[in-house]
Design a protein around this motif. Structure first.
Motif, PDB file in Angstrom:
ATOM      1  N   UNK A  60       0.833  -1.190   0.000  1.00 25.77           N
ATOM      2  CA  UNK A  60       0.000   0.000   0.000  1.00 25.77           C
ATOM      3  C   UNK A  60       0.872   1.246   0.000  1.00 25.77           C
ATOM      4  N   UNK A  61       0.265   2.371  -0.330  1.00 28.55           N
ATOM      5  CA  UNK A  61       0.927   3.666  -0.289  1.00 28.55           C
ATOM      6  C   UNK A  61       0.450   4.360   0.987  1.00 28.55           C
ATOM      7  N   UNK A  62       1.372   4.907   1.762  1.00 22.65           N
ATOM      8  CA  UNK A  62       1.017   5.573   3.005  1.00 22.65           C
ATOM      9  C   UNK A  62       1.047   7.078   2.819  1.00 22.65           C
ATOM     10  N   UNK A  63      -0.042   7.731   3.226  1.00 22.49           N
ATOM     11  CA  UNK A  63      -0.116   9.187   3.234  1.00 22.49           C
ATOM     12  C   UNK A  63      -0.410   9.608   4.669  1.00 22.49           C
ATOM     13  N   UNK A  64       0.365  10.571   5.173  1.00 18.59           N
ATOM     14  CA  UNK A  64       0.202  11.055   6.539  1.00 18.59           C
ATOM     15  C   UNK A  64      -0.204  12.518   6.492  1.00 18.59           C
ATOM     16  N   UNK A  65      -1.202  12.867   7.304  1.00 19.56           N
ATOM     17  CA  UNK A  65      -1.573  14.270   7.502  1.00 19.56           C
ATOM     18  C   UNK A  65      -1.273  14.583   8.960  1.00 19.56           C
ATOM     19  N   UNK A  66      -0.375  15.526   9.208  1.00 17.21           N
ATOM     20  CA  UNK A  66       0.011  15.863  10.571  1.00 17.21           C
ATOM     21  C   UNK A  66      -0.972  16.844  11.189  1.00 17.21           C
ATOM     22  N   UNK A  67      -0.767  17.107  12.462  1.00 22.20           N
ATOM     23  CA  UNK A  67      -1.630  18.012  13.211  1.00 22.20           C
ATOM     24  C   UNK A  67      -1.654  19.410  12.606  1.00 22.20           C
ATOM     25  N   UNK A  68      -0.519  19.844  12.098  1.00 25.15           N
ATOM     26  CA  UNK A  68      -0.443  21.198  11.528  1.00 25.15           C
ATOM     27  C   UNK A  68      -0.740  21.229  10.022  1.00 25.15           C
ATOM     28  N   UNK A  69      -1.240  20.137   9.453  1.00 25.24           N
ATOM     29  CA  UNK A  69      -1.711  20.139   8.076  1.00 25.24           C
ATOM     30  C   UNK A  69      -0.679  19.834   7.022  1.00 25.24           C
ATOM     31  N   UNK A  70       0.468  19.297   7.386  1.00 26.69           N
ATOM     32  CA  UNK A  70       1.467  18.921   6.388  1.00 26.69           C
ATOM     33  C   UNK A  70       1.160  17.525   5.853  1.00 26.69           C
ATOM     34  N   UNK A  71       1.475  17.302   4.589  1.00 26.21           N
ATOM     35  CA  UNK A  71       1.239  16.025   3.926  1.00 26.21           C
ATOM     36  C   UNK A  71       2.575  15.306   3.735  1.00 26.21           C
ATOM     37  N   UNK A  72       2.569  13.994   3.991  1.00 25.38           N
ATOM     38  CA  UNK A  72       3.741  13.150   3.759  1.00 25.38           C
ATOM     39  C   UNK A  72       3.286  11.945   2.943  1.00 25.38           C
TER      40      UNK A  72
END
Length: 137
Positions: A60-72
């Motif tokens: 799978x592809x992992x996408x992270x959204x942090x608390x301050x709205x940054x995308x990884x």
């Protein structure tokens, strides 16, 4: 008449390690089977808690959204505008996207990632932590 308990045999001076090696091997197997293999991700987010979860596929592809709205994407920071092109580049033959969004991430951020994934024909799974649920009596 005194009793004589001495024998003519010498005491055993060697120690067999075969039994000890068997025990160590069994303990090793036991600890390997009972330990939990939880993948550790480098980006910390507070995942929402749910009572049940769906298992994810190994690819799978992992996408992270942090608390301050940054995308990884795959642990590399990506600008919001570049999210679709980055997902297209890393997708390959994977068709599942796992979204690890912080509890404080907005619905707008989730919708942006979901629309990018749907544009690429990917299935979206939301990563959560299992809540400790005790049975009610």
């Amino acid at each position: 008449m005194p009793l004589n308990f001495s024998t003519s045999r010498k005491p055993l001076t060697t120690f067999a390690l075969a039994g000890l090696a068997d025990i160590v091997l069994l303990l090793l197997i036991f600890f390997l089977l009972t330990s939990s293999f939880i993948p550790q991700f480098g980006i910390r987010v507070n995942l929402p808690r749910v009572e049940a979860g769906a298992p994810t596929q190994a690819r799978y592809v992992t996408v992270v959204i942090t608390e301050d709205g940054r995308f990884y994407v795959e642990q590399q920071q990506v600008a919001r505008e570049d999210l679709l092109s980055t997902l297209r580049a890393v997708k390959g033959d994977r068709n599942t996207l796992v979204l690890r969004a912080d509890r404080k991430a907005t619905v707008d951020q989730f919708a942006y990632v979901a629309s990018a994934a749907k544009a690429l024909g990917m299935t979206i799974l939301m990563a959560t932590e299992r809540a400790d649920v005790s049975p009610r009596r």
